[in-house]
Design an enzyme around this catalytic site. Sequence first.
Site, PDB file in Angstrom:
ATOM      1  N   ARG A   1       0.817  -1.232   0.000  1.00 42.00           N
ATOM      2  CA  ARG A   1       0.000   0.000   0.000  1.00 42.00           C
ATOM      3  C   ARG A   1       0.843   1.271   0.000  1.00 42.00           C
ATOM      4  NH1 ARG A   1      -2.016   2.706   5.113  1.00 42.00           N
ATOM      5  NH2 ARG A   1      -0.551   2.039   6.711  1.00 42.00           N
TER       6      ARG A   1
ATOM      7  N   SER B   1       1.187  -2.951   9.916  1.00 41.12           N
ATOM      8  CA  SER B   1       0.368  -2.086  10.771  1.00 41.12           C
ATOM      9  C   SER B   1      -1.118  -2.424  10.790  1.00 41.12           C
ATOM     10  CB  SER B   1       0.523  -0.629  10.305  1.00 41.12           C
ATOM     11  OG  SER B   1       0.001  -0.487   9.001  1.00 41.12           O
TER      12      SER B   1
ATOM     13  N   CYS C   1      16.285   4.742  -7.536  1.00 38.46           N
ATOM     14  CA  CYS C   1      15.430   5.258  -8.614  1.00 38.46           C
ATOM     15  C   CYS C   1      16.209   6.142  -9.596  1.00 38.46           C
ATOM     16  CB  CYS C   1      14.253   6.017  -8.016  1.00 38.46           C
ATOM     17  SG  CYS C   1      14.685   7.094  -6.644  1.00 38.46           S
TER      18      CYS C   1
ATOM     19  N   SER D   1       7.237  12.104  -4.533  1.00 35.76           N
ATOM     20  CA  SER D   1       6.857  10.700  -4.326  1.00 35.76           C
ATOM     21  C   SER D   1       8.071   9.807  -4.150  1.00 35.76           C
ATOM     22  CB  SER D   1       5.990  10.200  -5.479  1.00 35.76           C
ATOM     23  OG  SER D   1       6.676  10.363  -6.709  1.00 35.76           O
ATOM     24  N   GLY D   2       9.234  10.294  -4.528  1.00 34.47           N
ATOM     25  CA  GLY D   2      10.464   9.537  -4.275  1.00 34.47           C
ATOM     26  C   GLY D   2      10.723   9.360  -2.790  1.00 34.47           C
TER      27      GLY D   2
ATOM     28  N   GLU E   1      22.157   9.782  -1.306  1.00 37.19           N
ATOM     29  CA  GLU E   1      21.570   9.705  -2.650  1.00 37.19           C
ATOM     30  C   GLU E   1      22.645   9.970  -3.705  1.00 37.19           C
ATOM     31  OE1 GLU E   1      18.550   8.682  -3.084  1.00 37.19           O
ATOM     32  OE2 GLU E   1      17.828   9.369  -5.024  1.00 37.19           O
TER      33      GLU E   1
ATOM     34  N   LYS F   1      25.148   7.040  -4.005  1.00 34.57           N
ATOM     35  CA  LYS F   1      24.660   5.832  -4.682  1.00 34.57           C
ATOM     36  C   LYS F   1      24.950   5.848  -6.184  1.00 34.57           C
ATOM     37  CE  LYS F   1      20.764   4.867  -1.581  1.00 34.57           C
ATOM     38  NZ  LYS F   1      19.318   5.084  -1.374  1.00 34.57           N
TER      39      LYS F   1
ATOM     40  N   ARG G   1      15.585  17.704  -4.337  1.00 34.58           N
ATOM     41  CA  ARG G   1      14.139  17.401  -4.306  1.00 34.58           C
ATOM     42  C   ARG G   1      13.395  18.623  -4.822  1.00 34.58           C
ATOM     43  NH1 ARG G   1      12.696  12.564  -3.655  1.00 34.58           N
ATOM     44  NH2 ARG G   1      13.551  12.243  -1.572  1.00 34.58           N
TER      45      ARG G   1
ATOM     46  N   HIS H   1      11.655  11.664 -11.870  1.00 27.20           N
ATOM     47  CA  HIS H   1      12.932  12.290 -11.559  1.00 27.20           C
ATOM     48  C   HIS H   1      13.590  12.713 -12.879  1.00 27.20           C
ATOM     49  CE1 HIS H   1      12.272  11.007  -7.579  1.00 27.20           C
ATOM     50  NE2 HIS H   1      13.142  10.030  -7.465  1.00 27.20           N
TER      51      HIS H   1
ATOM     52  N   GLN I   1      10.078   7.621 -11.855  1.00 31.31           N
ATOM     53  CA  GLN I   1      10.906   6.863 -10.892  1.00 31.31           C
ATOM     54  C   GLN I   1      10.132   5.772 -10.194  1.00 31.31           C
ATOM     55  OE1 GLN I   1       9.193   9.311  -9.592  1.00 31.31           O
ATOM     56  NE2 GLN I   1       8.881   8.826  -7.444  1.00 31.31           N
TER      57      GLN I   1
HETATM   58  N1  LIG Z   1       9.253   6.082  -3.712  1.00 36.41           N
HETATM   59  C1  LIG Z   1      10.152   5.845  -4.658  1.00 36.41           C
HETATM   60  O1  LIG Z   1      10.196   6.525  -5.693  1.00 36.41           O
HETATM   61  C2  LIG Z   1      11.147   4.711  -4.486  1.00 36.41           C
HETATM   62  C3  LIG Z   1      11.968   4.380  -5.556  1.00 36.41           C
HETATM   63  C4  LIG Z   1      12.876   3.329  -5.432  1.00 36.41           C
HETATM   64  C5  LIG Z   1      12.959   2.650  -4.248  1.00 36.41           C
HETATM   65  N2  LIG Z   1      12.172   3.003  -3.200  1.00 36.41           N
HETATM   66  C6  LIG Z   1      12.268   2.234  -1.967  1.00 36.41           C
HETATM   67  O2  LIG Z   1      11.109   1.437  -1.844  1.00 36.41           O
HETATM   68  C7  LIG Z   1      10.780   1.279  -0.445  1.00 36.41           C
HETATM   69  C8  LIG Z   1       9.349   1.716  -0.216  1.00 36.41           C
HETATM   70  O3  LIG Z   1       9.242   3.087  -0.564  1.00 36.41           O
HETATM   71  P1  LIG Z   1       7.844   3.825  -0.699  1.00 36.41           P
HETATM   72  O4  LIG Z   1       8.139   5.142  -1.287  1.00 36.41           O
HETATM   73  O5  LIG Z   1       6.835   2.949  -1.348  1.00 36.41           O
HETATM   74  O6  LIG Z   1       7.449   3.998   0.849  1.00 36.41           O
HETATM   75  P2  LIG Z   1       6.052   4.398   1.512  1.00 36.41           P
HETATM   76  O7  LIG Z   1       5.143   4.991   0.496  1.00 36.41           O
HETATM   77  O8  LIG Z   1       6.398   5.237   2.687  1.00 36.41           O
HETATM   78  O9  LIG Z   1       5.418   3.006   1.975  1.00 36.41           O
HETATM   79  C9  LIG Z   1       6.074   2.128   2.867  1.00 36.41           C
HETATM   80  C10 LIG Z   1       5.090   1.576   3.878  1.00 36.41           C
HETATM   81  O10 LIG Z   1       4.632   2.623   4.744  1.00 36.41           O
HETATM   82  C11 LIG Z   1       3.420   2.194   5.374  1.00 36.41           C
HETATM   83  N3  LIG Z   1       2.493   3.340   5.413  1.00 36.41           N
HETATM   84  C12 LIG Z   1       2.309   4.103   6.496  1.00 36.41           C
HETATM   85  N4  LIG Z   1       1.464   5.091   6.237  1.00 36.41           N
HETATM   86  C13 LIG Z   1       1.063   4.963   4.964  1.00 36.41           C
HETATM   87  C14 LIG Z   1       0.190   5.694   4.102  1.00 36.41           C
HETATM   88  N5  LIG Z   1      -0.483   6.769   4.532  1.00 36.41           N
HETATM   89  N6  LIG Z   1       0.026   5.279   2.821  1.00 36.41           N
HETATM   90  C15 LIG Z   1       0.682   4.205   2.370  1.00 36.41           C
HETATM   91  N7  LIG Z   1       1.540   3.476   3.135  1.00 36.41           N
HETATM   92  C16 LIG Z   1       1.732   3.852   4.426  1.00 36.41           C
HETATM   93  C17 LIG Z   1       2.898   1.003   4.572  1.00 36.41           C
HETATM   94  O11 LIG Z   1       3.164  -0.180   5.328  1.00 36.41           O
HETATM   95  P3  LIG Z   1       2.032  -0.965   6.134  1.00 36.41           P
HETATM   96  O12 LIG Z   1       0.909  -1.216   5.178  1.00 36.41           O
HETATM   97  O13 LIG Z   1       2.710  -2.199   6.575  1.00 36.41           O
HETATM   98  O14 LIG Z   1       1.643  -0.036   7.242  1.00 36.41           O
HETATM   99  C18 LIG Z   1       3.791   1.014   3.346  1.00 36.41           C
HETATM  100  O15 LIG Z   1       3.986  -0.274   2.814  1.00 36.41           O
HETATM  101  C19 LIG Z   1      11.819   2.099   0.328  1.00 36.41           C
HETATM  102  O16 LIG Z   1      12.867   1.262   0.722  1.00 36.41           O
HETATM  103  C20 LIG Z   1      12.312   3.098  -0.712  1.00 36.41           C
HETATM  104  O17 LIG Z   1      13.606   3.547  -0.442  1.00 36.41           O
HETATM  105  C21 LIG Z   1      11.246   4.010  -3.289  1.00 36.41           C
END
Ligand SMILES: NC(=O)c1ccc[n+]([C@@H]2O[C@H](COP(=O)([O-])OP(=O)(O)OC[C@H]3O[C@@H](n4cnc5c(N)ncnc54)[C@H](OP(=O)(O)O)[C@@H]3O)[C@@H](O)[C@H]2O)c1
Length: 386
Positions: free
Chosen positions: A9, A37, A131, A161-162, A236, A239, A262, A269, A345
Amino acid sequence: MRVGLVGWRGMVGSVLRERMQEEGDFEGLEVTYFTTSQVGEEGPVPGTELHDAHDLERLARHDVVITCQGGDYTEAVYRPLRETGWDGYWIDAASTLRLDPDAVVVLDPVNAEVIDAALERGVRTLVGGNCTVSLLLMAVAPLLRRGWVEWISTMTYQAASGAGAAAMRELAEQIRRLGAGFEAPLSAADASPLDLDAVTAKLQRGGLPCDELGAPLAGNLLPWIDRAMPGGQTREEWKAQVECHRILDLERPVPIDGVCVRVGTMRCHAQALTIKLHEAVELEEIEAVLGSAHPWAEVVPNTREATLERLHPAAVTGTLQVPVGRLRTMLQGSEYLAAYTVGDQLLWGAAEPLRRALAILRRRAGAGGSAASPAAELAPSGSAAP
Ligand SMILES: NC(=O)c1ccc[n+]([C@@H]2O[C@H](COP(=O)([O-])OP(=O)(O)OC[C@H]3O[C@@H](n4cnc5c(N)ncnc54)[C@H](OP(=O)(O)O)[C@@H]3O)[C@@H](O)[C@H]2O)c1
């Protein structure tokens, strides 16, 4: 194939599920949804229940675990899960395991042979790259592969969103408050442009929520992403070189460095590149090499019209295209190449390589796990459109 999905999610997880649905990837999979959660609540598919993402015994029932949950989760669960004797495939979006000798970083349009070799060696941990790094390589990997590049400077423009779902929501809230602040000056017939400026500055200096981003991002940009590293880089920035070499398995080190920023965009990106070549190469040849790199490569002519039509986040978001444009020789000398690239990204920089890693594993499983189904042969798919 039994697949456990963790982090579904979040930002990356949401895009991953969307892409898997678009491509029909869920067909033939038995999917369990995990959460950190919301244990016991209903999953994204009606009738499914969310299970505890820290339940090692349940995770170990799966052939593949895909996690987009983040680095802390990987830190907490990956080793203990392996220590139970589980030898399934772990596919991960987080950076934690990218440099692990038992892992391979997946970006198959540019490193299919590296992935194939790793799987043949028995590697069972497949990790998506950073990314920005993945998008950089989708744009210019052929120049590095040919050994033409002496160094690259990359100045990035990275979307909110990154930083995850919460950061994106915070930017939206900042924009809403700025928009509300503009109501009065935009409605007043005699308002000066300075009134708009004053509203912006006033809100940015105390009227916007900044818990996630650390500072206002709406109408602003922030030249710091992730934590500090020795030598003055942010993580960042660090990397870029490390992961490029890891993904391409380059023999000759190529310095790749820059400033990561950012910006107040939602998604995509962009990167402004200075590429120092060992010797001058005709621009036409560079364009031909970049444009034919893979099915999603696109060279944008260096004109105002083409640039404003195709080379910015609003044009690219939600698509798999990775355009590169503004290509020209620089005043510094004929070996200096300027370029600008932008990509989604959340697709090539996050979800798409994970989705395709799963597809590679399924093809190999279908072919008895032999080299008869290498990543290199995976048919290009990718109709992701806005
Ligand atoms: N964002 C990017 O562009 C990107 C690109 C490459 C790699 N990554 C990597 O991918 C991983 C995940 O990144 P992400 O950007 O997807 O993180 P994120 O949106 O913060 O989501 C991570 C987790 O946060 C929890 N969460 C808590 N509040 C939330 C809310 N309001 N909406 C949705 N989820 C919520 C969820 O876990 P629960 O359901 O278990 O609570 C969710 O699975 C990280 O290691 C990041 O470094 C991200």
